[in-house]
Design a protein around this motif. Structure first.
Motif, PDB file in Angstrom:
ATOM      1  N   HIS A   1       0.841  -1.199   0.000  1.00  0.00           N
ATOM      2  CA  HIS A   1       0.000   0.000   0.000  1.00  0.00           C
ATOM      3  C   HIS A   1       0.879   1.254   0.000  1.00  0.00           C
ATOM      4  N   ARG A   2       1.927   1.225   0.812  1.00  0.00           N
ATOM      5  CA  ARG A   2       2.856   2.370   0.856  1.00  0.00           C
ATOM      6  C   ARG A   2       3.533   2.591  -0.487  1.00  0.00           C
ATOM      7  N   GLN A   3       3.766   1.470  -1.193  1.00  0.00           N
ATOM      8  CA  GLN A   3       4.437   1.575  -2.496  1.00  0.00           C
ATOM      9  C   GLN A   3       3.466   1.974  -3.607  1.00  0.00           C
ATOM     10  N   GLY A   4       2.212   2.196  -3.257  1.00  0.00           N
ATOM     11  CA  GLY A   4       1.238   2.693  -4.234  1.00  0.00           C
ATOM     12  C   GLY A   4       0.462   1.624  -4.981  1.00  0.00           C
ATOM     13  N   TYR A   5       0.524   0.390  -4.533  1.00  0.00           N
ATOM     14  CA  TYR A   5      -0.222  -0.679  -5.209  1.00  0.00           C
ATOM     15  C   TYR A   5      -1.710  -0.620  -4.865  1.00  0.00           C
ATOM     16  N   ALA A   6      -2.550  -0.875  -5.863  1.00  0.00           N
ATOM     17  CA  ALA A   6      -3.962  -1.174  -5.601  1.00  0.00           C
ATOM     18  C   ALA A   6      -3.970  -2.639  -5.176  1.00  0.00           C
ATOM     19  N   ILE A   7      -4.731  -2.957  -4.131  1.00  0.00           N
ATOM     20  CA  ILE A   7      -4.675  -4.333  -3.618  1.00  0.00           C
ATOM     21  C   ILE A   7      -6.022  -5.015  -3.735  1.00  0.00           C
ATOM     22  N   VAL A   8      -5.977  -6.222  -4.268  1.00  0.00           N
ATOM     23  CA  VAL A   8      -7.176  -7.047  -4.336  1.00  0.00           C
ATOM     24  C   VAL A   8      -7.036  -8.091  -3.238  1.00  0.00           C
ATOM     25  N   MET A   9      -8.044  -8.170  -2.367  1.00  0.00           N
ATOM     26  CA  MET A   9      -8.005  -9.203  -1.327  1.00  0.00           C
ATOM     27  C   MET A   9      -9.050 -10.261  -1.646  1.00  0.00           C
ATOM     28  N   ILE A  10      -8.594 -11.519  -1.773  1.00  0.00           N
ATOM     29  CA  ILE A  10      -9.536 -12.624  -1.988  1.00  0.00           C
ATOM     30  C   ILE A  10      -9.933 -13.144  -0.608  1.00  0.00           C
TER      31      ILE A  10
END
Ligand code: SF4
Length: 313
Positions: free
Chosen positions: A115-124
């Motif tokens: 998140h800090r690195q700017g990624y959009a995160i998908v959580m399954i």
């Protein structure tokens, strides 16, 4: 002619290292500091365990507002969102112990870095499950829950997004998750996978054992509570492999009808179900003529997680 009635007992089954540690934290806190001890959410999803700890003075709450000042508070094995930690820190509590499984914590750490690195995160994961709420609640936005493969089409993200990563709940179906991640990779070519698998060793090992058992059993009994994610996955897996399966908390739920046409019954237990319940099921099955017991070992487990310093010895 009916053959010998046999029980095949899965090994590994039952308690994992994270559950063992979480229960020990409540248990030792009760011994050392006395009742009441407040626990945010059921420490593990098992009715027997929760009832037992409650009888000894644990009070399970969902809302931090229900914890009186000066109390001792424990977070459950599933983990908590940052908002809960902040709310608890703002209160005048005597002590806080964190029973979050270290393997759930590992996902939290990875997620926060991404998140800090700017990624959009998908959580399954499964909506409303406390682990999912805890994990998604580690970051403020730019995280999206995916429950099934068909949800991929609804993700509000461009297909060519450069920074996109996936994390998962630790107790999902290994096979189903693999297939969702493959589809996700096809949809988002830049998808970054977890460094290590997020699905934990205990979930993987118990599912592997059920796969083997399904080849030799006529029926599978899974000991675990209805709200236990990993126990539900074991039942589902057996049924997907064509073996009728029942998820039960206690031996008293066994219905003789299930066993009428059964010669070989498999028995396993979810990661939060104690061995005493397995013994109860075996004893009950013996009364129905299942007198031969074999253990099917697929792997040996040696994982142990350390207790917080204050509760050791
Ligand atoms: S099932 Fe896995 S993630 Fe959950 S407490 Fe056990 S080891 Fe930890």
């Amino acid at each position: 002619m009916a053959g010998t009635k046999k029980i095949i007992l899965a090994n590994p089954r039952g308690f994992c290292a994270g559950v063992d540690r979480a229960i020990a934290i409540v248990d030792k806190a009760l011994d050392k500091y006395g009742a009441p001890i407040y626990v945010r959410h059921e420490v593990v999803h098992n009715k027997y365990v929760v009832d037992d700890l409650e009888a000894r003075g644990a009070i399970f709450i969902e809302d931090i507002k229900d914890v009186p000042e000066n109390s001792i508070l424990i977070y459950s094995a599933h983990g908590v969102p940052l908002s809960v930690r902040m709310e608890a820190a703002a209160k005048n509590l005597r002590m806080i112990f964190d029973a979050t499984c270290p393997l759930v914590n590992k996902v939290h750490v990875e997620l926060k870095t991404l998140h800090r690195q700017g990624y959009a995160i998908v959580m399954i994961g499964h909506k409303n499950h406390p682990e999912v709420e805890g994990t998604m609640g580690q970051v403020d936005g730019n995280i999206f829950l995916l429950e099934t493969e068909s949800d991929i089409a609804t993700l509000p993200l461009p297909r060519d997004i450069e920074k996109i990563a996936v994390v998962t709940q630790t107790t999902l179906s290994v096979d189903e998750t693999k297939s969702i991640i493959e589809k996700l990779k096809t949809t988002f070519p830049n998808l970054r996978l977890p460094k290590n698998e997020d699905i934990c060793y205990a979930t993987q090992n118990r599912q592997d054992a059920v796969k083997k058992m399904a080849t030799i059993c006529d029926l599978l009994i899974v000991i675990g509570s209805k709200n236990s994610s990993n126990s539900n996955r074991l039942k589902e897996l057996a049924e997907n492999l064509g073996v009728k399966s029942y998820l039960i908390d206690f031996a008293s739920e066994i219905n003789e009808e299930w066993l009428k046409t059964t010669n070989t019954v498999g028995v396993t237990a979810g990661a939060s179900a104690p061995e005493v319940l397995v013994e109860g099921v075996i004893n009950k099955l013996k009364t129905y003529g299942f007198n031969s017991i074999e253990t099917l070992t697929t792997i040996e487990e040696h994982m142990v997680f350390a207790l917080p310093g204050e509760l050791r010895a």
